[in-house]
Design a protein around this motif. Structure first.
Motif, PDB file in Angstrom:
ATOM      1  N   SER A 279      -9.095  22.076 -34.298  1.00  0.00           N
ATOM      2  CA  SER A 279      -8.187  22.949 -33.560  1.00  0.00           C
ATOM      3  C   SER A 279      -6.979  23.207 -34.442  1.00  0.00           C
ATOM      4  O   SER A 279      -6.698  22.442 -35.377  1.00  0.00           O
ATOM      5  N   VAL A 280      -6.277  24.297 -34.155  1.00  0.00           N
ATOM      6  CA  VAL A 280      -5.032  24.594 -34.870  1.00  0.00           C
ATOM      7  C   VAL A 280      -3.949  24.896 -33.832  1.00  0.00           C
ATOM      8  O   VAL A 280      -4.224  25.475 -32.783  1.00  0.00           O
ATOM      9  N   SER A 281      -2.728  24.487 -34.130  1.00  0.00           N
ATOM     10  CA  SER A 281      -1.641  24.624 -33.156  1.00  0.00           C
ATOM     11  C   SER A 281      -0.939  25.968 -33.235  1.00  0.00           C
ATOM     12  O   SER A 281      -0.329  26.415 -32.274  1.00  0.00           O
ATOM     13  N   SER A 282      -1.021  26.626 -34.404  1.00  0.00           N
ATOM     14  CA  SER A 282      -0.386  27.936 -34.536  1.00  0.00           C
ATOM     15  C   SER A 282      -1.124  28.780 -35.561  1.00  0.00           C
ATOM     16  O   SER A 282      -1.850  28.257 -36.405  1.00  0.00           O
ATOM     17  N   ILE A 283      -0.924  30.085 -35.451  1.00  0.00           N
ATOM     18  CA  ILE A 283      -1.592  31.020 -36.361  1.00  0.00           C
ATOM     19  C   ILE A 283      -0.610  32.119 -36.761  1.00  0.00           C
ATOM     20  O   ILE A 283       0.426  32.311 -36.118  1.00  0.00           O
ATOM     21  N   GLN A 284      -0.951  32.815 -37.819  1.00  0.00           N
ATOM     22  CA  GLN A 284      -0.157  33.977 -38.223  1.00  0.00           C
ATOM     23  C   GLN A 284      -1.095  35.072 -38.711  1.00  0.00           C
ATOM     24  O   GLN A 284      -1.719  34.941 -39.757  1.00  0.00           O
ATOM     25  N   LEU A 285      -1.182  36.136 -37.926  1.00  0.00           N
ATOM     26  CA  LEU A 285      -1.981  37.280 -38.339  1.00  0.00           C
ATOM     27  C   LEU A 285      -1.247  38.077 -39.409  1.00  0.00           C
ATOM     28  O   LEU A 285      -0.011  38.131 -39.418  1.00  0.00           O
ATOM     29  N   GLU A 286      -1.995  38.660 -40.292  1.00  0.00           N
ATOM     30  CA  GLU A 286      -1.434  39.473 -41.363  1.00  0.00           C
ATOM     31  C   GLU A 286      -0.472  40.528 -40.792  1.00  0.00           C
ATOM     32  O   GLU A 286      -0.817  41.275 -39.874  1.00  0.00           O
ATOM     33  N   GLY A 287       0.756  40.546 -41.311  1.00  0.00           N
ATOM     34  CA  GLY A 287       1.753  41.512 -40.865  1.00  0.00           C
ATOM     35  C   GLY A 287       2.482  41.121 -39.598  1.00  0.00           C
ATOM     36  O   GLY A 287       3.335  41.875 -39.115  1.00  0.00           O
ATOM     37  N   LYS A 288       2.160  39.940 -39.036  1.00  0.00           N
ATOM     38  CA  LYS A 288       2.783  39.490 -37.786  1.00  0.00           C
ATOM     39  C   LYS A 288       3.523  38.170 -37.987  1.00  0.00           C
ATOM     40  O   LYS A 288       3.373  37.504 -39.007  1.00  0.00           O
ATOM     41  N   LYS A 289       4.322  37.801 -36.987  1.00  0.00           N
ATOM     42  CA  LYS A 289       5.019  36.523 -37.018  1.00  0.00           C
ATOM     43  C   LYS A 289       4.087  35.395 -36.589  1.00  0.00           C
ATOM     44  O   LYS A 289       3.094  35.621 -35.884  1.00  0.00           O
ATOM     45  N   LYS A 290       4.431  34.179 -36.994  1.00  0.00           N
ATOM     46  CA  LYS A 290       3.655  33.013 -36.581  1.00  0.00           C
ATOM     47  C   LYS A 290       3.826  32.796 -35.079  1.00  0.00           C
ATOM     48  O   LYS A 290       4.931  32.901 -34.549  1.00  0.00           O
ATOM     49  N   VAL A 291       2.715  32.489 -34.383  1.00  0.00           N
ATOM     50  CA  VAL A 291       2.762  32.244 -32.946  1.00  0.00           C
ATOM     51  C   VAL A 291       1.963  30.991 -32.613  1.00  0.00           C
ATOM     52  O   VAL A 291       1.081  30.562 -33.375  1.00  0.00           O
ATOM     53  N   GLN A 292       2.251  30.424 -31.461  1.00  0.00           N
ATOM     54  CA  GLN A 292       1.484  29.286 -30.974  1.00  0.00           C
ATOM     55  C   GLN A 292       0.065  29.744 -30.622  1.00  0.00           C
ATOM     56  O   GLN A 292      -0.143  30.863 -30.126  1.00  0.00           O
ATOM     57  N   SER A 293      -0.891  28.874 -30.853  1.00  0.00           N
ATOM     58  CA  SER A 293      -2.286  29.230 -30.580  1.00  0.00           C
ATOM     59  C   SER A 293      -2.505  29.594 -29.119  1.00  0.00           C
ATOM     60  O   SER A 293      -3.277  30.501 -28.800  1.00  0.00           O
ATOM     61  N   LYS A 294      -1.813  28.890 -28.211  1.00  0.00           N
ATOM     62  CA  LYS A 294      -1.990  29.172 -26.784  1.00  0.00           C
ATOM     63  C   LYS A 294      -1.562  30.602 -26.435  1.00  0.00           C
ATOM     64  O   LYS A 294      -2.122  31.228 -25.532  1.00  0.00           O
ATOM     65  N   ASP A 295      -0.568  31.120 -27.171  1.00  0.00           N
ATOM     66  CA  ASP A 295      -0.145  32.498 -26.941  1.00  0.00           C
ATOM     67  C   ASP A 295      -1.118  33.486 -27.570  1.00  0.00           C
ATOM     68  O   ASP A 295      -1.358  34.578 -27.030  1.00  0.00           O
ATOM     69  N   PHE A 296      -1.680  33.109 -28.712  1.00  0.00           N
ATOM     70  CA  PHE A 296      -2.687  33.953 -29.356  1.00  0.00           C
ATOM     71  C   PHE A 296      -3.924  34.086 -28.484  1.00  0.00           C
ATOM     72  O   PHE A 296      -4.507  35.180 -28.362  1.00  0.00           O
ATOM     73  N   ILE A 297      -4.323  32.992 -27.867  1.00  0.00           N
ATOM     74  CA  ILE A 297      -5.510  33.000 -27.003  1.00  0.00           C
ATOM     75  C   ILE A 297      -5.380  34.042 -25.896  1.00  0.00           C
ATOM     76  O   ILE A 297      -6.353  34.729 -25.532  1.00  0.00           O
ATOM     77  N   LYS A 298      -4.167  34.206 -25.368  1.00  0.00           N
ATOM     78  CA  LYS A 298      -3.935  35.146 -24.268  1.00  0.00           C
ATOM     79  C   LYS A 298      -4.191  36.600 -24.679  1.00  0.00           C
ATOM     80  O   LYS A 298      -4.407  37.458 -23.830  1.00  0.00           O
ATOM     81  N   THR A 299      -4.161  36.863 -25.980  1.00  0.00           N
ATOM     82  CA  THR A 299      -4.375  38.239 -26.453  1.00  0.00           C
ATOM     83  C   THR A 299      -5.847  38.564 -26.654  1.00  0.00           C
ATOM     84  O   THR A 299      -6.204  39.708 -26.926  1.00  0.00           O
ATOM     85  N   LEU A 300      -6.720  37.549 -26.532  1.00  0.00           N
ATOM     86  CA  LEU A 300      -8.137  37.740 -26.796  1.00  0.00           C
ATOM     87  C   LEU A 300      -8.889  38.110 -25.517  1.00  0.00           C
ATOM     88  O   LEU A 300      -8.525  37.667 -24.417  1.00  0.00           O
ATOM     89  N   ASP A 301      -9.924  38.891 -25.659  1.00  0.00           N
ATOM     90  CA  ASP A 301     -10.775  39.201 -24.508  1.00  0.00           C
ATOM     91  C   ASP A 301     -12.016  38.318 -24.561  1.00  0.00           C
ATOM     92  O   ASP A 301     -12.027  37.291 -25.230  1.00  0.00           O
ATOM     93  N   ASN A 302     -13.046  38.709 -23.898  1.00  0.00           N
ATOM     94  CA  ASN A 302     -14.249  37.858 -23.810  1.00  0.00           C
ATOM     95  C   ASN A 302     -15.255  38.100 -24.929  1.00  0.00           C
ATOM     96  O   ASN A 302     -16.398  37.661 -24.842  1.00  0.00           O
ATOM     97  N   LYS A 303     -14.822  38.792 -25.966  1.00  0.00           N
ATOM     98  CA  LYS A 303     -15.731  39.031 -27.094  1.00  0.00           C
ATOM     99  C   LYS A 303     -16.017  37.743 -27.856  1.00  0.00           C
ATOM    100  O   LYS A 303     -15.318  36.742 -27.729  1.00  0.00           O
ATOM    101  N   GLU A 304     -17.044  37.818 -28.675  1.00  0.00           N
ATOM    102  CA  GLU A 304     -17.340  36.704 -29.593  1.00  0.00           C
ATOM    103  C   GLU A 304     -16.570  36.938 -30.884  1.00  0.00           C
ATOM    104  O   GLU A 304     -16.650  38.004 -31.486  1.00  0.00           O
ATOM    105  N   TYR A 305     -15.803  35.935 -31.275  1.00  0.00           N
ATOM    106  CA  TYR A 305     -15.002  36.058 -32.498  1.00  0.00           C
ATOM    107  C   TYR A 305     -15.472  35.026 -33.516  1.00  0.00           C
ATOM    108  O   TYR A 305     -15.613  33.832 -33.195  1.00  0.00           O
ATOM    109  N   ILE A 306     -15.705  35.474 -34.729  1.00  0.00           N
ATOM    110  CA  ILE A 306     -16.110  34.588 -35.811  1.00  0.00           C
ATOM    111  C   ILE A 306     -15.184  34.805 -36.999  1.00  0.00           C
ATOM    112  O   ILE A 306     -15.033  35.939 -37.488  1.00  0.00           O
ATOM    113  N   LEU A 307     -14.557  33.742 -37.459  1.00  0.00           N
ATOM    114  CA  LEU A 307     -13.698  33.809 -38.641  1.00  0.00           C
ATOM    115  C   LEU A 307     -14.557  33.798 -39.888  1.00  0.00           C
ATOM    116  O   LEU A 307     -15.513  33.012 -39.985  1.00  0.00           O
ATOM    117  N   GLU A 308     -14.225  34.649 -40.816  1.00  0.00           N
ATOM    118  CA  GLU A 308     -14.996  34.706 -42.067  1.00  0.00           C
ATOM    119  C   GLU A 308     -14.260  33.999 -43.188  1.00  0.00           C
ATOM    120  O   GLU A 308     -13.030  33.920 -43.180  1.00  0.00           O
TER     121      GLU A 308
END
Length: 308
Positions: A279-308
């Motif tokens: 697990s990771v506690s925070s993330i930073q998307l390219e061009g965005k500020k660092k955010v807590q993972s729990k806040d990032f999760i709220k932006t996701l829908d029910n799609k399948e996401y795979i990190l490359e």
């Protein structure tokens, strides 16, 4: 003791302040001249220069440690010792100016991890212990005789930023003891065992990229080795995503799940790796500020996401 301090980055903070607050006479600091940086290519001073200005310490700026000008400036100061932390390799002509030569603070237990990235490699390799060495300086990288060492334990949750700060403090405390030994004639240099040397060369950009087919512990160590700067990364929706605050999760998981797949569990951002989950506690998307993972999760829908 009359001392000249050589350095550039913020790792120098604690040693510089220890010298400034001690009974020693800090004659000057030597640092690189201002350099252009950032998008606007504005001239930026080194951390050491900025701190020296705050403390009203005389400053010598140079980009050429072999210049006659620098040699003459240092010779005139008549220093007893040069203290070097995260600076250029100095020629013998400079090292031999002071009565006691020059000493260097290095954040590893030499001869282990000679080079520019000892803290990162200690974490990448999952070491349980590191430390600080103070050595006599010579023109070979991190190879001088050891004047003092102190160890520091590395727990599984320690990251680069934490070690960077703690080893800076540890080195500053050790430095004051070394100065006292030199002054009192109690110094007993120990020649490094060349058969035990290992290297910590400059980190390459490709070392930041995460391969999700690796083992849990390998990925965990990679993330914490570059946390908080510059950040290990993966690719998410064709953009870089930096990951911080990793933790190995003791949760049973189906090994048929593709490595790199995001699994959301309440407020946790879980990532499938070769044989487990982190697990990771925070993330930073390219061009965005660092955010807590729990806040990032709220932006996701029910799609399948795979990190490359």
């Amino acid at each position: 003791m009359k001392i000249v301090f050589f350095g550039n980055p913020d790792f120098c903070l604690h040693p510089l302040m220890s010298l400034y607050e001690s009974d020693n006479n800090l004659l000057s600091v030597v640092t690189n001249t201002d350099r252009k940086s950032g998008r606007g290519l504005k001239y930026t001073s080194s951390f050491v220069k900025q701190k020296a200005l705050d403390l009203n310490i005389p400053i010598i700026e140079t980009n050429d440690v072999g210049s006659d000008e620098l040699f003459n400036q240092l010779k005139e100061l008549n220093a007893d010792l040069f203290v070097v932390v995260a600076f250029s390799i100095l020629p013998d002509s400079i090292i031999n100016i002071p009565k006691y030569g020059a000493v260097n603070i290095h954040p590893s237990l030499l001869p282990k991890y000679r080079g520019s990235s000892p803290i990162q490699y200690a974490l990448l390799n999952g070491d349980k212990e590191t430390g600080v060495s103070i050595i006599n300086l010579n023109k070979k990288i991190d190879s001088g005789a050891i004047l003092a060492q102190n160890t520091f334990s590395i727990t599984n949750d320690v990251n680069f930023g934490y070690l960077y700060e703690k080893l800076g403090k540890l080195g500053s405390e050790l430095l004051i003891n070394v100065l006292a030994d030199l002054k009192n004639g109690h110094s007993k240099p120990i020649v490094q065992d060349e058969s035990k040397k290992t290297l910590a060369p400059k980190i390459k950009k490709e070392q930041y990229k995460i391969d999700w087919s690796n083992e849990c512990v390998t990925i965990h160590n990679q993330i914490r080795a570059f946390d908080p700067y510059p950040g290990s990364y993966a690719i998410f929706n064709n953009k870089r995503i930096k990951l911080f605050g990793s933790h190995i999760e003791e949760i049973d998981v189906n090994n048929d799940i593709v490595p790199g797949k995001l699994l959301l569990s309440e407020d946790k951002l879980l990532i499938k790796v070769n044989s487990g989950l982190i697990s990771v506690s925070s993330i930073q998307l390219e061009g965005k500020k660092k955010v807590q993972s729990k806040d990032f999760i709220k932006t996701l829908d029910n799609k399948e996401y795979i990190l490359e």
